[in-house]
Write an enzyme that holds these catalytic residues in place. Structure first.
Site, PDB file in Angstrom:
ATOM      1  N   GLY A   8       0.985  -1.193   0.115  1.00 35.08           N
ATOM      2  CA  GLY A   8       0.051  -0.133  -0.009  1.00 35.08           C
ATOM      3  C   GLY A   8       0.815   1.355  -0.006  1.00 35.08           C
ATOM      4  N   CYS A   9       0.308   2.266   0.578  1.00 41.55           N
ATOM      5  CA  CYS A   9       0.813   3.456   0.545  1.00 41.55           C
ATOM      6  C   CYS A   9       2.385   3.592   1.161  1.00 41.55           C
ATOM      7  CB  CYS A   9       0.185   4.582   1.382  1.00 41.55           C
ATOM      8  SG  CYS A   9       0.991   6.273   1.639  1.00 41.55           S
ATOM      9  N   PHE A  10       3.562   3.857   0.469  1.00 40.25           N
ATOM     10  CA  PHE A  10       4.878   3.778   1.275  1.00 40.25           C
ATOM     11  C   PHE A  10       4.930   4.735   2.608  1.00 40.25           C
ATOM     12  CE2 PHE A  10       6.512   5.962  -2.855  1.00 40.25           C
ATOM     13  CZ  PHE A  10       6.088   7.116  -2.427  1.00 40.25           C
TER      14      PHE A  10
END
Length: 171
Positions: A8-10
């Site tokens: 997902g979002c880093f």
């Protein structure tokens, strides 16, 4: 040693591994796509095929790749294809990019064990793929949570996730 995960979002995954003993550095970036030196905007469009990833530099004497995998699977949803929470798109897919055959085998074995134990209600969709060129994200993505604590996304999404993870370390 290196480990590379897309979960997902880093911004979310970076801070988790920054708070993991034995991890020396965590870099946000992109992997698995067709364009050289992609930008955040290009990756977010979904047109490049890249995944938002974190590249972890870790000390095998302090933490094993198996332990990093365990943290990875406990701190994101490996059962949603191309999605983590409200973030939707191929850039948010769940993937382990392995750097050697041992990492590949460990990732496949861990996934098989989680599936056999029915840890999740739905099947795991995490891909296990060979690491490709890592394209480091733009500077403003580095250490995002710590640099932007007042950001609404950081407060609403990342902070509770980090708090839950840190509490799990106490047990």
């Amino acid at each position: 040693m290196k480990a590379t995960f897309g979960g997902g979002c880093f911004w979310c995954t970076e801070v988790i591994f920054q708070n993991t003993k034995g991890v020396h550095a965590v870099l946000p970036g992109y992997m698995g796509g067709q364009r050289e030196n992609p930008t955040y905007e290009q990756v977010c469009s979904g047109a490049t095929g890249h995944v938002e990833v974190i590249e972890i530099d870790f000390d095998e004497n302090q933490i094993s790749f198996q332990e990093l995998l365990s943290v990875f699977f406990k701190t994101h949803d490996p059962t949603t294809r191309n999605r983590q929470g409200a973030d939707v798109g191929t850039q948010y897919r769940s993937v382990v990019f392995y750097h050697n055959e041992a990492q590949k085998e460990e990732a496949i074995a861990l996934i098989a064990g989680l599936e056999a134990a029915k840890v999740y209600d739905n099947p795991i969709v995490t891909a296990v793929e060979s690491a490709e060129t890592f394209w480091e994200a733009e500077d403003y993505h580095h250490d995002y949570f710590n640099q932007n604590p007042q950001n609404q996304f950081c407060q609403v999404v990342i902070a509770p996730k980090l708090t839950k993870y840190l509490k799990s370390l106490d047990h």
